[in-house]
Motif scaffolding. Structure first.
Motif, mmCIF file in Angstrom:
data_model
loop_
_atom_site.group_PDB
_atom_site.id
_atom_site.type_symbol
_atom_site.label_atom_id
_atom_site.label_comp_id
_atom_site.label_asym_id
_atom_site.label_seq_id
_atom_site.Cartn_x
_atom_site.Cartn_y
_atom_site.Cartn_z
ATOM 1 N N LEU A 75 41.832 -42.749 -33.706
ATOM 2 C CA LEU A 75 41.960 -44.053 -34.035
ATOM 3 C C LEU A 75 43.124 -44.483 -34.796
ATOM 4 C CD1 LEU A 75 39.965 -46.589 -33.950
ATOM 5 C CD2 LEU A 75 39.475 -46.028 -36.139
ATOM 6 N N THR A 76 43.992 -45.256 -33.990
ATOM 7 C CA THR A 76 45.193 -45.469 -34.689
ATOM 8 C C THR A 76 45.081 -46.837 -35.606
ATOM 9 O OG1 THR A 76 45.756 -46.868 -32.779
ATOM 10 C CG2 THR A 76 46.884 -44.541 -33.006
ATOM 11 N N ASP A 77 44.421 -48.082 -35.032
ATOM 12 C CA ASP A 77 43.989 -49.003 -35.789
ATOM 13 C C ASP A 77 42.811 -49.656 -35.031
ATOM 14 O OD1 ASP A 77 45.354 -49.658 -33.392
ATOM 15 O OD2 ASP A 77 46.012 -51.866 -34.018
ATOM 16 N N ILE A 78 42.505 -50.666 -35.783
ATOM 17 C CA ILE A 78 40.944 -51.441 -35.354
ATOM 18 C C ILE A 78 41.704 -52.546 -34.431
ATOM 19 C CG2 ILE A 78 38.951 -52.513 -36.018
ATOM 20 C CD1 ILE A 78 39.279 -49.847 -37.074
ATOM 21 N N PRO A 79 40.885 -52.832 -33.117
ATOM 22 C CA PRO A 79 41.020 -53.988 -32.354
ATOM 23 C C PRO A 79 40.658 -55.184 -32.960
ATOM 24 C CG PRO A 79 39.638 -52.450 -31.314
ATOM 25 C CD PRO A 79 39.952 -51.769 -32.662
ATOM 26 N N GLU A 80 41.692 -56.071 -33.516
ATOM 27 C CA GLU A 80 41.261 -56.871 -34.610
ATOM 28 C C GLU A 80 40.512 -58.166 -34.211
ATOM 29 O OE1 GLU A 80 44.126 -59.309 -37.267
ATOM 30 O OE2 GLU A 80 44.800 -57.077 -37.362
ATOM 31 N N THR A 81 40.674 -58.685 -33.092
ATOM 32 C CA THR A 81 39.804 -59.808 -32.436
ATOM 33 C C THR A 81 38.359 -59.395 -32.130
ATOM 34 O OG1 THR A 81 41.971 -60.487 -31.285
ATOM 35 C CG2 THR A 81 39.808 -61.776 -30.991
ATOM 36 N N ALA A 82 38.382 -58.299 -31.580
ATOM 37 C CA ALA A 82 37.093 -57.530 -31.204
ATOM 38 C C ALA A 82 36.186 -57.426 -32.598
ATOM 39 C CB ALA A 82 37.232 -56.399 -30.265
ATOM 40 N N ALA A 83 36.967 -56.910 -33.385
ATOM 41 C CA ALA A 83 36.326 -56.700 -34.758
ATOM 42 C C ALA A 83 35.812 -57.760 -35.532
ATOM 43 C CB ALA A 83 37.264 -55.806 -35.700
ATOM 44 N N ARG A 84 36.646 -59.037 -35.471
ATOM 45 C CA ARG A 84 36.315 -60.234 -36.012
ATOM 46 C C ARG A 84 35.112 -61.015 -35.388
ATOM 47 N NH1 ARG A 84 41.089 -61.893 -36.493
ATOM 48 N NH2 ARG A 84 40.876 -63.282 -34.599
ATOM 49 N N ASN A 85 35.073 -60.599 -34.207
ATOM 50 C CA ASN A 85 33.778 -61.244 -33.293
ATOM 51 C C ASN A 85 32.468 -60.555 -33.616
ATOM 52 O OD1 ASN A 85 35.501 -63.426 -31.921
ATOM 53 N ND2 ASN A 85 36.176 -62.223 -30.409
ATOM 54 N N ALA A 86 32.782 -59.146 -33.762
ATOM 55 C CA ALA A 86 31.664 -58.456 -33.513
ATOM 56 C C ALA A 86 31.184 -58.530 -35.203
ATOM 57 C CB ALA A 86 31.896 -57.168 -33.244
ATOM 58 N N PHE A 87 31.985 -58.528 -35.997
ATOM 59 C CA PHE A 87 31.639 -58.474 -37.501
ATOM 60 C C PHE A 87 32.220 -59.610 -38.067
ATOM 61 C CE2 PHE A 87 30.718 -53.984 -35.879
ATOM 62 C CZ PHE A 87 29.363 -54.044 -35.661
ATOM 63 N N PRO A 88 31.926 -60.760 -38.215
ATOM 64 C CA PRO A 88 32.737 -61.891 -38.863
ATOM 65 C C PRO A 88 32.950 -61.322 -40.272
ATOM 66 C CG PRO A 88 30.992 -62.985 -37.672
ATOM 67 C CD PRO A 88 30.619 -61.349 -37.619
ATOM 68 N N ASP A 89 31.859 -60.721 -41.062
ATOM 69 C CA ASP A 89 32.285 -60.720 -42.387
ATOM 70 C C ASP A 89 32.925 -59.359 -42.464
ATOM 71 O OD1 ASP A 89 30.850 -62.967 -42.660
ATOM 72 O OD2 ASP A 89 28.824 -61.890 -42.918
ATOM 73 N N GLY A 90 33.541 -58.460 -41.581
ATOM 74 C CA GLY A 90 34.185 -57.325 -41.696
ATOM 75 C C GLY A 90 33.226 -56.205 -41.898
ATOM 76 N N ALA A 91 33.880 -55.134 -41.217
ATOM 77 C CA ALA A 91 32.826 -53.888 -41.258
ATOM 78 C C ALA A 91 33.798 -52.506 -41.529
ATOM 79 C CB ALA A 91 32.493 -53.670 -39.931
ATOM 80 N N TRP A 92 33.122 -51.596 -42.182
ATOM 81 C CA TRP A 92 33.924 -50.436 -42.495
ATOM 82 C C TRP A 92 33.990 -49.540 -41.241
ATOM 83 C CZ3 TRP A 92 31.808 -48.854 -47.991
ATOM 84 C CH2 TRP A 92 32.174 -49.995 -48.843
ATOM 85 N N TYR A 93 35.121 -48.719 -40.961
ATOM 86 C CA TYR A 93 35.187 -48.072 -39.782
ATOM 87 C C TYR A 93 35.561 -46.405 -40.265
ATOM 88 C CZ TYR A 93 35.369 -52.366 -37.289
ATOM 89 O OH TYR A 93 35.031 -53.694 -36.880
ATOM 90 N N VAL A 94 34.692 -45.471 -39.953
ATOM 91 C CA VAL A 94 35.006 -44.154 -40.061
ATOM 92 C C VAL A 94 35.165 -43.609 -38.858
ATOM 93 C CG1 VAL A 94 34.081 -42.222 -41.303
ATOM 94 C CG2 VAL A 94 33.621 -44.144 -42.252
ATOM 95 N N ALA A 95 36.339 -43.221 -38.514
ATOM 96 C CA ALA A 95 36.782 -42.292 -37.336
ATOM 97 C C ALA A 95 36.892 -40.748 -37.667
ATOM 98 C CB ALA A 95 37.771 -42.894 -36.739
#
Lengths: 101, 451
Positions: free
Chosen positions: B209-229
């Motif tokens: 995982l290099t980075d989080i796909p930003e738009t997709a992440a914002r749409n899926a979790f508007p309040d932000g989420a933690w990602y553990v890869a």
């Protein structure tokens, strides 16, 4: 309801129908009234002229011709214009007879 | 309300109503051109899936020639080519394997390389990545534990067993979930938490995982989420259970944990949609993911789109983002009623406007009858006094009076009746002057009668 579009179609037809009716009916009514008024006036004029003819001394062929025309115009099924013309002829005949007293 | 006042507001109202009706009709007709949209809350997720053919092909992954592979398979019952990731419980497989020969190829092969693997005819079973096929068959997992084993640890035991027994037309043994979990140790958890607090994501060594796909992440979790890869684990190695451990400490924090290509969601609403998201995502993409070698970022992006779709589908009564109502759509159901009302109003007003003005007696201030009666009485009185000279005028007056009477009876216009009465009065006036009695002149006579 068979089809929702029929509703709109029926409404539109009703609107157009009502519009045509409200435009046409008063118009026809006014024309009919005008015609009857003109015929009434013409008949009154003809009757007056007939009285004048009976009172006149001698015959006035011109006036008689005019009166005959007026009577035939009123007798026919003419409209307001024919009746007005008839009234005009009758008045003129009336005038002619009055001058020949 | 007086008739005049009524007319004053009825006519403009009538035409206004007609205008509204026509407007409504036009709106209705224009609205017919709108396309039908059945989406419940428009999901902003892009619908592009995973490109199936070329994407996910890795440059490093390759296989030897068909001849070489055939020779390898002939030499050993199980051949693992370099880069192969699939593994299995050898004891269980050996119990049913018999003389089955298995060729295990790495994931991320392109089309030609996959064809080469297929052409190795002495291999009973081919495993490309974690895609297990043999003969005409291909085994694929269809449960969440099955996909979890396949994508988190490369475990294909159940798939192999299913395929081998199917090829032999034997009953397949029941699936067994051999995945093992362990609680993360204190230092591990501390390290992960430090990363999450700082950047919102923790990428373990080996994870792609290099980075989080930003738009997709914002749409899926508007309040932000933690990602553990985390990288994929070896078969048999227990997975650290980060999701529940983090959720226990931060119950309101959405946490997405990736083990290789296996994605889990923990946090608020997990009971509602985590399973649905996982099942629909892996149900659709497991086939592609199993043979391809995608970076974790791409897989996460598609997964987040799926989560967005589920959120926007309005299932589970999760609150939807505010969307302003389309006024036209709100108004459309009311249009037929509005239209019907306008048509009815127009019809009623038209009918009222058509109604003849009331000519009932007493309603109108009509002086004609009085005048007619007066003049008739005058004519009768004068008829006793006339001579040959004045007779014609009187007769003409009477004739005209009769005409006026019939005109009045036929309800001809009052003006016409008045004209005839005027003419009659003029004739009678003539007569009176000829007779020489001033009190018989209509003006005087009528005034005398009325007083």
């Amino acid at each position: 309801m068979a089809h929702p579009y029929l509703f709109w179609l029926a409404g539109a037809v009703l609107l157009v129908g009502a519009g045509v009716l409200t435009a046409l009916l008063p118009h026809r009514r006014a024309r009919e009234e005008q015609r009857r008024t003109a015929r009434s006036a013409a008949r009154a004029a003809i009757d007056s002229a007939a009285v004048s003819r009976d009172a006149a001394r001698g015959r006035v062929p011109e006036a008689e011709r005019l009166l005959t025309r007026a009577e035939s115009l009123v007798g026919g099924r003419g409209g307001a214009d024919a009746a007005r013309a008839a009234a005009g002829h009758a008045r003129q005949a009336d005038r002619l007879w009055r001058q020949h007293r | 309300m007086s008739a005049r006042g009524y007319r004053r507001w009825a006519e403009p109202l009538r035409w206004t109503v007609l205008g509204v009706a026509v407007l409504v009709l036009v709106v209705f007709l224009v609205a017919q051109r709108q396309s039908i949209d059945v989406s419940y809350g428009r999901s902003p997720a892009s619908s592009s899936g995973v490109d199936t053919d070329t994407a996910g092909a890795s440059d490093q992954a390759t296989v030897p020639s068909v001849t070489e592979m055939t020779a390898l398979v002939a030499a050993a019952p199980v051949v693992r080519l370099p880069g192969a990731v699939a593994s299995w419980n050898e004891e269980r497989v050996r119990a049913v394997a018999g003389d089955t020969r298995i060729l295990v190829a790495p994931p991320g092969l392109d089309k030609d390389e996959r064809a080469r693997v297929r052409d190795v005819e002495n291999a009973t079973i081919r495993v490309v990545g974690t895609e297990v096929s043999g003969g005409l068959y291909q085994a694929s997992a269809d449960t969440l534990p099955g996909w979890r084993a396949q994508f988190a640890t490369g475990d294909v035991t159940d798939l192999l067993l299913t395929l081998i027994t199917t090829l032999r037309k034997e009953p397949a043994p029941a699936d067994r979930d051999e995945l093992r979990w362990r609680e993360p140790s204190g230092p591990e958890l501390t390290a992960v938490l430090t990363d999450l607090r700082a950047t919102g994501r923790h990428v373990a060594p080996g994870a792609t995982l290099t980075d989080i796909p930003e738009t997709a992440a914002r749409n899926a979790f508007p309040d932000g989420a933690w990602y553990v890869a985390l990288p994929p684990h070896r078969f048999g190695e227990p997975l650290p259970r980060y999701g529940p451990a983090l959720s226990a400490r931060f119950p309101d924090q959405p946490v997405v944990v990736m083990y290789g290509l296996w994605i889990e969601y923990h946090g608020p609403g997990a009971a509602d949609f985590a399973e649905l998201a996982g099942a629909s995502f892996y149900g659709q993409f497991a086939g592609v993911l199993s043979r391809a070698d995608y970076p974790q970022r791409n897989v996460l992006g598609v997964y987040l789109h799926r989560v967005t779709d589920i959120r926007y589908a309005g299932l589970f009564e999760r609150p939807l983002p505010y969307r302003p109502a389309d006024p036209l759509r709100v108004a459309l159901p009311a249009l037929p009623w509005l239209f019907a009302g306008c048509v009815a109003a127009f019809l009623i007003l038209s009918a009222r406007s058509l109604r003849r003005p009331d000519r009932g007696l007493g309603r109108r201030r009509d002086t004609a009858p009085v005048r007619l009666a007066g003049l008739t009485a005058l004519a009768v009185e004068m008829s006793l006094l006339t001579d040959a000279g004045s007779n014609p005028a009187l007769t003409r007056g009477i004739v005209t009076l009769q005409a006026a009477r019939s005109a009045w009876e036929e309800k001809l216009p009052a003006r016409h009746v008045r004209t005839l009465l005027d003419e009659a009065a003029a004739e009678l006036d003539d007569t009176a002057r000829q007779v020489g009695i001033a009190s018989y002149r209509p003006d005087n006579y009528l005034r005398g009668r009325l007083s």
